[in-house]
Design a protein around this motif. Structure first.
Motif, short mmCIF file in Angstrom:
data_model
loop_
_atom_site.label_atom_id
_atom_site.label_comp_id
_atom_site.label_asym_id
_atom_site.label_seq_id
_atom_site.Cartn_x
_atom_site.Cartn_y
_atom_site.Cartn_z
N LEU A 190 0.83 -1.21 0.00
CA LEU A 190 0.00 0.00 0.00
C LEU A 190 0.86 1.26 0.00
CD1 LEU A 190 -2.85 -0.96 2.50
CD2 LEU A 190 -3.05 -0.61 0.03
N ALA A 191 1.95 1.22 0.79
CA ALA A 191 2.84 2.39 0.84
C ALA A 191 3.48 2.63 -0.53
CB ALA A 191 3.91 2.19 1.90
N LYS A 192 3.90 1.53 -1.17
CA LYS A 192 4.49 1.68 -2.50
C LYS A 192 3.47 2.23 -3.49
CE LYS A 192 8.02 -1.96 -2.16
NZ LYS A 192 8.49 -3.25 -2.71
N ALA A 193 2.25 1.69 -3.41
CA ALA A 193 1.21 2.17 -4.32
C ALA A 193 0.89 3.64 -4.06
CB ALA A 193 -0.05 1.32 -4.17
N ARG A 194 0.88 4.01 -2.74
CA ARG A 194 0.59 5.40 -2.39
C ARG A 194 1.69 6.33 -2.90
NH1 ARG A 194 0.42 4.64 2.55
NH2 ARG A 194 -1.77 4.04 2.64
N ARG A 195 2.96 5.92 -2.72
CA ARG A 195 4.06 6.75 -3.21
C ARG A 195 4.01 6.88 -4.73
NH1 ARG A 195 6.95 3.89 0.81
NH2 ARG A 195 7.73 2.42 -0.75
N LYS A 196 3.70 5.77 -5.38
CA LYS A 196 3.61 5.82 -6.84
C LYS A 196 2.49 6.75 -7.28
CE LYS A 196 3.00 2.87 -10.89
NZ LYS A 196 2.76 1.49 -11.38
N ARG A 197 1.34 6.67 -6.57
CA ARG A 197 0.22 7.53 -6.92
C ARG A 197 0.55 9.00 -6.67
NH1 ARG A 197 -3.13 5.11 -4.19
NH2 ARG A 197 -3.25 6.45 -2.34
N GLU A 198 1.26 9.28 -5.55
CA GLU A 198 1.65 10.66 -5.26
C GLU A 198 2.58 11.21 -6.33
OE1 GLU A 198 3.32 10.54 -1.41
OE2 GLU A 198 1.39 10.39 -0.35
N LEU A 199 3.54 10.37 -6.74
CA LEU A 199 4.45 10.82 -7.80
C LEU A 199 3.70 11.07 -9.10
CD1 LEU A 199 7.51 8.46 -7.17
CD2 LEU A 199 7.33 10.89 -6.64
#
Length: 335
Positions: free
Chosen positions: A105-114
């Protein structure tokens, strides 16, 4: 034992699936059954077919035949191909699953933020570009509108000029026709033209005279100067002369600068404070500057009767000029 089997066992040992050969279960790899049947129909043994299909990645009969051609000298070509059986990975504990889910989830969130930041940056660039294009378009439209307006005004003026020219030609034609009817030459003679010009000049002068105000009455500067010279020569007290001239300059200046103020337009020469600052001949100078005796208020009271007219201001200003010269010119009255 074949090379593939040894490598498979080595990978199994590295993966921690067991260090003892007895603990490793060996099985024949799965291959394309139809391709294997075709190879057997072509005369290749089953073991060779399995090895060829597995070695060529199960990509078809042609690839398998090519693989066999490249490996026909292998010693174990006819041996069964056995590989370690893949064992399913152990399931994760709830804590591990929760941690893995949080990480994903953290990776997906960081990817979405980027991705959102990049999208926002692209949108901002597009907004700036669109704003510049709109501003340029508006500026161009304003320039075109101004040009169209100027061109329309030019055409309008040109049309007005042509209309005036047509009217003038019509008047000239009518004038010539009337002269012919009166038995005169169509065109006026030089004498007539000169008379018309003189008449037009006289009319213009009369119109200008109506618009201009009457010229102000310029006071006699020589008389004002003579009065000051007489006061200067009539006393040996230079300080008294200077005080008198300064007082007169202040009185004239106040009345000229603020002609509507009643307190500057009335002087009481009987006032002891004012009388102490003036010489005996100061009254004559004030009267020459425009003041006059006030009727019914006593002999020592002077007023300005001009009601702040331009002529009155001019007279007071001229008196101030003479007073300024008398105070600042060391040769005033010397000649």
């Amino acid at each position: 034992m074949s090379t593939e089997m040894e490598m498979a066992k080595a990978r199994a040992v590295e993966a921690g699936e067991g260090t003892d050969k007895k603990d490793v279960e060996l099985v024949e790899p799965e291959v394309d059954g139809q391709a294997l049947a075709e190879l057997e129909a072509m005369g290749f043994a089953r073991n060779r077919g399995v090895r060829a299909l597995h070695g060529s990645g199960n990509t078809g009969v042609e690839s398998a035949v090519a693989w066999l051609a490249d490996h026909e000298d292998d010693a174990d070509l006819d041996s069964p191909l056995l590989l370690p059986k893949e064992t399913p990975k152990p399931s994760l504990t709830p804590e591990e699953a929760k941690a893995l889910a949080a990480e994903l989830l953290a990776k997906a969130r960081r990817k979405r933020e980027l991705e959102e930041k990049e999208l926002q940056r692209l949108r901002e660039q597009e907004r700036i570009r669109s704003g510049k294009e709109l501003a340029a378009a508006a500026r161009l439209e304003a320039e075109l509108k101004l040009k169209r307006s100027m061109e329309a005004r030019r055409l309008e003026k040109e049309e007005e000029r042509k209309a005036r020219e047509r009217v003038r030609e019509m008047l000239e034609e009518d004038k010539r026709a009337r002269r012919v009817r009166l038995g005169l030459p169509p065109e006026p003679t030089p004498e007539e033209l000169e008379a018309e010009r003189a008449k037009a000049a006289e009319k213009a002068a009369q119109e200008a005279a109506k618009r201009l105000p009457p010229p102000p009455v310029i006071p006699d500067a020589d008389r004002l100067r003579d009065l000051l010279v007489g006061m200067k020569r009539g006393t040996s007290d230079a300080a008294a002369v200077t005080l008198c001239f300064q007082t007169l300059l202040r009185l004239c200046g106040n009345a000229a600068n603020d002609p509507g103020n009643a307190k500057y337009r009335r002087l009481n020469l009987g006032n002891p404070a004012l009388a102490a600052r003036l010489l005996p001949d100061a009254r004559a100078f004030l009267e020459a500057a425009g003041w006059a005796a006030a009727e019914g208020e006593g002999e020592g009271v002077l007023v300005l009767p001009g009601a702040g007219s331009p002529a009155e201001v001019v007279r007071l200003t001229a008196a101030g000029v003479q007073l300024h010269s008398a105070l600042n010119n060391p040769f005033f009255g010397a000649l």
